[in-house]
Design a protein around this motif. Structure first.
Motif, PDB file in Angstrom:
ATOM      1  N   LYS A 266      44.352  73.564  22.487  1.00  7.48           N
ATOM      2  CA  LYS A 266      45.216  74.391  23.617  1.00  7.48           C
ATOM      3  C   LYS A 266      44.511  74.807  24.674  1.00  7.48           C
ATOM      4  CE  LYS A 266      49.201  75.112  20.476  1.00  7.48           C
ATOM      5  NZ  LYS A 266      50.263  75.862  20.186  1.00  7.48           N
TER       6      LYS A 266
ATOM      7  N   ILE B  73      65.349  80.495  24.156  1.00  5.59           N
ATOM      8  CA  ILE B  73      64.311  80.160  24.638  1.00  5.59           C
ATOM      9  C   ILE B  73      63.523  78.711  24.231  1.00  5.59           C
ATOM     10  CG2 ILE B  73      61.837  81.010  25.577  1.00  5.59           C
ATOM     11  CD1 ILE B  73      62.848  83.787  25.528  1.00  5.59           C
ATOM     12  N   LEU B  74      63.425  77.792  25.132  1.00  9.41           N
ATOM     13  CA  LEU B  74      62.578  76.582  24.544  1.00  9.41           C
ATOM     14  C   LEU B  74      61.112  76.978  25.315  1.00  9.41           C
ATOM     15  CD1 LEU B  74      65.048  73.697  25.510  1.00  9.41           C
ATOM     16  CD2 LEU B  74      64.907  74.951  23.404  1.00  9.41           C
ATOM     17  N   SER B  75      60.152  76.529  24.645  1.00 12.45           N
ATOM     18  CA  SER B  75      58.885  76.789  25.198  1.00 12.45           C
ATOM     19  C   SER B  75      58.077  75.837  24.562  1.00 12.45           C
ATOM     20  CB  SER B  75      58.362  78.143  25.287  1.00 12.45           C
ATOM     21  OG  SER B  75      58.220  78.662  24.074  1.00 12.45           O
ATOM     22  N   CYS B  76      56.913  75.238  25.242  1.00 11.32           N
ATOM     23  CA  CYS B  76      56.258  74.036  24.766  1.00 11.32           C
ATOM     24  C   CYS B  76      54.904  74.791  23.975  1.00 11.32           C
ATOM     25  CB  CYS B  76      55.804  73.225  25.824  1.00 11.32           C
ATOM     26  SG  CYS B  76      54.379  73.823  26.912  1.00 11.32           S
ATOM     27  N   PRO B  77      54.450  73.972  23.087  1.00 14.43           N
ATOM     28  CA  PRO B  77      53.373  74.427  22.145  1.00 14.43           C
ATOM     29  C   PRO B  77      52.169  74.792  23.403  1.00 14.43           C
ATOM     30  CG  PRO B  77      53.613  72.351  22.003  1.00 14.43           C
ATOM     31  CD  PRO B  77      54.674  72.424  22.649  1.00 14.43           C
TER      32      PRO B  77
ATOM     33  N   ALA C 276      58.916  71.746  22.047  1.00 12.78           N
ATOM     34  CA  ALA C 276      59.426  72.740  22.679  1.00 12.78           C
ATOM     35  C   ALA C 276      60.201  73.624  21.739  1.00 12.78           C
ATOM     36  CB  ALA C 276      60.060  72.497  23.999  1.00 12.78           C
TER      37      ALA C 276
ATOM     38  N   SER D 106      55.236  72.477  16.306  1.00 12.39           N
ATOM     39  CA  SER D 106      54.896  72.872  17.773  1.00 12.39           C
ATOM     40  C   SER D 106      55.400  74.265  17.710  1.00 12.39           C
ATOM     41  CB  SER D 106      55.772  72.002  18.785  1.00 12.39           C
ATOM     42  OG  SER D 106      55.205  70.452  18.650  1.00 12.39           O
ATOM     43  N   LEU D 107      54.482  75.283  18.145  1.00 15.52           N
ATOM     44  CA  LEU D 107      54.708  76.437  18.415  1.00 15.52           C
ATOM     45  C   LEU D 107      54.068  77.007  19.577  1.00 15.52           C
ATOM     46  CD1 LEU D 107      53.948  78.119  14.767  1.00 15.52           C
ATOM     47  CD2 LEU D 107      56.241  77.513  15.752  1.00 15.52           C
ATOM     48  N   THR D 108      54.607  77.954  20.463  1.00 15.74           N
ATOM     49  CA  THR D 108      53.851  78.497  21.431  1.00 15.74           C
ATOM     50  C   THR D 108      53.245  79.828  20.809  1.00 15.74           C
ATOM     51  OG1 THR D 108      56.049  77.955  22.854  1.00 15.74           O
ATOM     52  CG2 THR D 108      54.439  79.579  23.930  1.00 15.74           C
TER      53      THR D 108
ATOM     54  N   VAL E  79      56.124  84.004  27.889  1.00 17.25           N
ATOM     55  CA  VAL E  79      57.203  84.060  26.847  1.00 17.25           C
ATOM     56  C   VAL E  79      57.496  85.272  26.328  1.00 17.25           C
ATOM     57  CG1 VAL E  79      58.155  82.884  24.742  1.00 17.25           C
ATOM     58  CG2 VAL E  79      57.043  81.319  26.402  1.00 17.25           C
TER      59      VAL E  79
ATOM     60  N   GLU F 204      61.102  87.159  26.890  1.00 16.91           N
ATOM     61  CA  GLU F 204      61.803  88.018  25.773  1.00 16.91           C
ATOM     62  C   GLU F 204      61.888  89.457  26.006  1.00 16.91           C
ATOM     63  OE1 GLU F 204      59.514  86.435  22.217  1.00 16.91           O
ATOM     64  OE2 GLU F 204      61.328  85.412  21.675  1.00 16.91           O
TER      65      GLU F 204
ATOM     66  N   MET G  89      57.819  76.162  30.381  1.00 13.53           N
ATOM     67  CA  MET G  89      57.179  75.049  30.040  1.00 13.53           C
ATOM     68  C   MET G  89      55.719  74.965  30.872  1.00 13.53           C
ATOM     69  SD  MET G  89      59.141  73.515  27.998  1.00 13.53           S
ATOM     70  CE  MET G  89      59.643  71.975  27.760  1.00 13.53           C
TER      71      MET G  89
ATOM     72  N   ARG H 204      53.691  67.528  12.790  1.00 15.58           N
ATOM     73  CA  ARG H 204      53.066  68.570  13.676  1.00 15.58           C
ATOM     74  C   ARG H 204      54.177  69.846  14.019  1.00 15.58           C
ATOM     75  NH1 ARG H 204      52.107  69.428  19.801  1.00 15.58           N
ATOM     76  NH2 ARG H 204      50.832  71.419  19.447  1.00 15.58           N
TER      77      ARG H 204
ATOM     78  N   GLU I   1      50.395  76.628  13.688  1.00 11.63           N
ATOM     79  CA  GLU I   1      50.959  75.582  13.583  1.00 11.63           C
ATOM     80  C   GLU I   1      50.604  74.868  12.137  1.00 11.63           C
ATOM     81  OE1 GLU I   1      51.335  74.162  18.407  1.00 11.63           O
ATOM     82  OE2 GLU I   1      50.259  73.008  17.261  1.00 11.63           O
TER      83      GLU I   1
ATOM     84  N   GLY J 157      59.852  76.468  20.852  1.00  9.28           N
ATOM     85  CA  GLY J 157      59.521  78.135  21.281  1.00  9.28           C
ATOM     86  C   GLY J 157      58.544  78.900  20.891  1.00  9.28           C
TER      87      GLY J 157
ATOM     88  N   LEU K  77      50.865  80.889  28.471  1.00  4.20           N
ATOM     89  CA  LEU K  77      52.236  80.783  28.266  1.00  4.20           C
ATOM     90  C   LEU K  77      52.616  81.608  27.049  1.00  4.20           C
ATOM     91  CD1 LEU K  77      54.595  78.945  29.481  1.00  4.20           C
ATOM     92  CD2 LEU K  77      54.365  77.631  27.480  1.00  4.20           C
ATOM     93  N   VAL K  78      51.902  82.091  26.339  1.00 10.97           N
ATOM     94  CA  VAL K  78      52.350  83.191  25.059  1.00 10.97           C
ATOM     95  C   VAL K  78      52.734  84.243  25.761  1.00 10.97           C
ATOM     96  CG1 VAL K  78      51.569  84.055  22.901  1.00 10.97           C
ATOM     97  CG2 VAL K  78      50.860  81.546  23.480  1.00 10.97           C
TER      98      VAL K  78
END
Lengths: 340, 340
Positions: free
Chosen positions: B30, A250-254, B192, B222-224, A267, A271, A291, B220, B230, B194, A263-264
């Motif tokens: 965020k 899984i690619l997910s933006c921060p 991204a 980056s974490l969802t 995601v 999962e 995203m 930085r 982070e 994840g 988004l958390v």
């Protein structure tokens, strides 16, 4: 993209280490080895998590004898970890160990080493020369090479080497140095790396930097935690570097001030949903993007096979960078799974 | 032990980036930037966690105006993240932004870029050229260099560069390449990457491997996830490489069949105990070892300043590899803290 270093092939039971074989994952049981049922149940959990090779600590004759019973009940090569007393290695070889690990820091006599090497040769099993920076006073690369020389003089080359320190920089430098001095397969790890959250960072940097260099044939993530976490961590390191695949990534933006969905949570939902599909254990690469906004939309996530870029109140489902359809936030995860 | 690459010094508010300055930690808020109180409260949490530079997404004129108000209420340089519309960058500079991030993937016209560069020059603030592999069709190192050329033609050199991909290998290769082409400070990150557990592995490998090469001036993770994670992740990466110190580091062995205590619990107890002492925020290096057996005793843990090696029913307290005294398991953590 990683150009792996050419190493000699060594077989640990049915698992190939080196010689271009996939990087294998190791862990270690964390219960007394003589407690056969506890050991076997832990090994089964580790096998299920994706462990390829298991190591057990052998500190008594009773432990060494238990290895014979354990071997009958499991389906994974077993490595016996020996310190101080080389006679325990001999007992383990009798019990059918698939590999022996010796620590040059506490088994030093050439005569003792020779006995183990000859027994391993007869049993056709490899030995890991496992140096830890703490347990030797000399430079630990030198310590490993000195041991290798003893083995080679006995015409024994079924060797795997590890050079673990708790300091990441020191660990990486040692492996880089030894990789230039011989072609034996290398077992990577950072030792005493600490509790989970710190240990996974130290192990990822140390093991990851070396794998990026093409160095490393088998890995062990050491964590003061359930050994299953070590295996999962190892899988994440290998899949991050596209060295092996263990199901969808899984690619997910921060997320940031642009993101208008949770988004958390989405995601996490994804999962959980994947775990219940045929895709959970699929071995070919599959990348799914989640995203939070249009900046991170199909273009940004074009490396993904499929994904959703969320806007206000809805999302755009895309495949390979092309928009497929609009989806509601509520149905987003379901639609994604349906379109895999 | 890491030989850091020499880079040009760029100032982001009061924080030095490059030119040998300590590697700084960045994160991003965020919540919607126009929601000033939510942004300010998040920034204060991040400051408390150890963040050095904060970035906010600016997607509307309202967001750009909020930056002026936010700046008055915080004590940290603020970076404005701009996509698509270069006029938002101009507004943010008016609002007192300490740095602008432009994405070459979606702000492409030389005229627009020139306007922002001239305004930044007047305001004496730097610009990050933040390329993400997904948002540009050309090779992303080339994309950055093309942008740099435009800046240099306008005699502007207050530049920081980032080249983020979600693929770790691609990210590392891009930074290694650009580090040979210019001396601007580099902002490291894997984009991204994840959810927390995967993202921390990908970030540790990518950022860590580059830092080991001496590449990287600000990072930085980056974490969802909560941005505080982070910052904590970034601190762990930097302290693992001895680039910065943020309080005591715990070395602990993964345990094995030799261990006869509940080391996971003892390490957790130690972590909790340290949080309440003067040592929690001490900036000089302090390494504490918690080892499960005699193999991992004072010798193995000689890299630690202080530690305990547990046996059956008790432990040995040692300092710099020398035994101090025997301690009971019950009193182990307390004795360790007392002897710090």
């Amino acid at each position: 993209m990683i150009n792996r270093r050419k190493t000699r092939l060594v077989k640990v039971g049915g698992v190939k280490v080196g010689g271009g074989a996939p990087v294998s994952i190791q862990s270690m049981t964390k219960v007394e080895t003589s407690d056969v049922s506890a050991v076997v149940s832990q090994i089964k959990r580790l096998k299920n998590a994706g462990c390829d090779i298991i190591r057990v600590a052998v500190k008594t004759v009773k432990d060494a004898q238990a290895v014979r019973v354990i071997k009958r009940k499991i389906d994974m090569p077993i490595v016996c970890d020996i310190h101080f007393d080389h006679r325990l290695a001999l007992k383990c070889i009798e019990s059918g160990a698939d590999k022996i690990r010796l620590n040059p820091g506490n088994i030093r006599k050439a005569g003792d080493i020779g006995e183990v090497v000859r027994a391993a040769k007869r049993a056709k099993i490899p030995i890991r020369i496992g140096v830890n920076s703490g347990s030797t006073s000399e430079d630990f690369v030198k310590s490993a090479i000195r041991y290798v020389k003893i083995f080679e003089e006995l015409d024994f080359r079924d060797i795997i080497i590890s050079l673990k320190a708790s300091d990441v920089t020191k660990t990486v430098e040692a492996y880089r140095e030894i990789s230039k001095l011989c072609d034996y397969p290398l077992h990577l790890g950072v030792t005493a790396s600490g509790p989970y959250d710190l240990g996974i960072v130290k192990s990822s940097i140390g093991i990851g930097a070396l794998l990026l260099d093409g160095i490393g044939d088998t890995i062990r993530v050491s964590l003061t935690a359930d050994p299953v976490e070590e295996v999962i961590g190892a899988k994440r390191i290998l899949s991050s570097l596209n060295l092996r695949n263990f199901g969808p990534e899984i690619l997910s933006c921060p997320t940031c001030g642009r993101c208008q969905v949770d988004l958390v949570k989405l995601v996490n939902d994804l999962e959980r949903a994947i775990r219940n599909t045929q895709y959970a254990r699929r071995k070919d690469p599959l990348t799914i993007a989640m995203m939070g906004c249009e900046v991170n939309g199909p273009g940004e996530a074009k490396e993904a096979d499929i994904g959703i870029a969320f806007g206000k109140g809805s999302g755009i489902l895309f495949k390979k960078g092309r928009v497929v359809k609009k989806v509601s936030i509520k149905n987003a995860v379901g639609e994604l799974i349906k379109n895999l």
